[in-house]
Design an enzyme around this catalytic site. Sequence first.
Site, PDB file in Angstrom:
ATOM      1  N   VAL A  94      11.628  -8.931  -2.788  1.00 47.51           N
ATOM      2  CA  VAL A  94      11.623  -7.583  -3.837  1.00 47.51           C
ATOM      3  C   VAL A  94      13.135  -7.104  -3.745  1.00 47.51           C
ATOM      4  O   VAL A  94      13.876  -7.807  -2.973  1.00 47.51           O
ATOM      5  CB  VAL A  94      10.721  -7.045  -1.873  1.00 47.51           C
ATOM      6  N   CYS A  95      12.757  -6.590  -4.759  1.00 46.71           N
ATOM      7  CA  CYS A  95      13.818  -6.189  -5.401  1.00 46.71           C
ATOM      8  C   CYS A  95      13.661  -4.464  -5.412  1.00 46.71           C
ATOM      9  O   CYS A  95      12.829  -3.741  -5.815  1.00 46.71           O
ATOM     10  CB  CYS A  95      14.141  -6.157  -6.588  1.00 46.71           C
ATOM     11  N   ILE A  96      14.059  -3.462  -4.275  1.00 53.14           N
ATOM     12  CA  ILE A  96      14.082  -2.195  -3.749  1.00 53.14           C
ATOM     13  C   ILE A  96      15.372  -1.406  -3.289  1.00 53.14           C
ATOM     14  O   ILE A  96      16.329  -2.425  -2.785  1.00 53.14           O
ATOM     15  CB  ILE A  96      12.924  -2.042  -2.527  1.00 53.14           C
TER      16      ILE A  96
END
Length: 155
Positions: free
Chosen positions: A90-92
């Site tokens: 996840v890229c947040i």
Amino acid sequence: MTESTQSSLLLRRQLKELARNPVQGFSAGLVDDSNVYEWELMIMGPEGTLYEGGFFKAKLTFPTEYPLLPPKMKFTSDLWHPNVYTNGDVCISILHPPGEDTYGYESASERWLPIHTVETIVLSVISMLSSPNDESPANLEAAKEWCVCELFYFK
């Protein structure tokens, strides 16, 4: 008290709080009761999104420096999303290390802060499912498809 002892106590407290007061939209537990640094999640696709009705498994892996450093989150279920790499990572913003972004894209206040909890992390990811950041995609193909879907289906 060592850093790892403090982080494990904090994680156990957060786990107990989530068990006592479950949050709608996800459930969380330990992968193995002997390791408080490895959590498994089940996230329900938010209503009114392409993910509605879906159930998505994910893992949170915490460093011993938690809460000073963020955990890593990875979907173990297949999830086609602009902000999820094809391997599930996840890229947040809130999972990016604290401090200023060397590329100048994110402000320090958007990145990891020690006040974040498992609950705030997962609620941010659920929000991400509803409103992807297609300006900074981790999965370019999913971002292109999202823009097409948004253009034709959501307007």
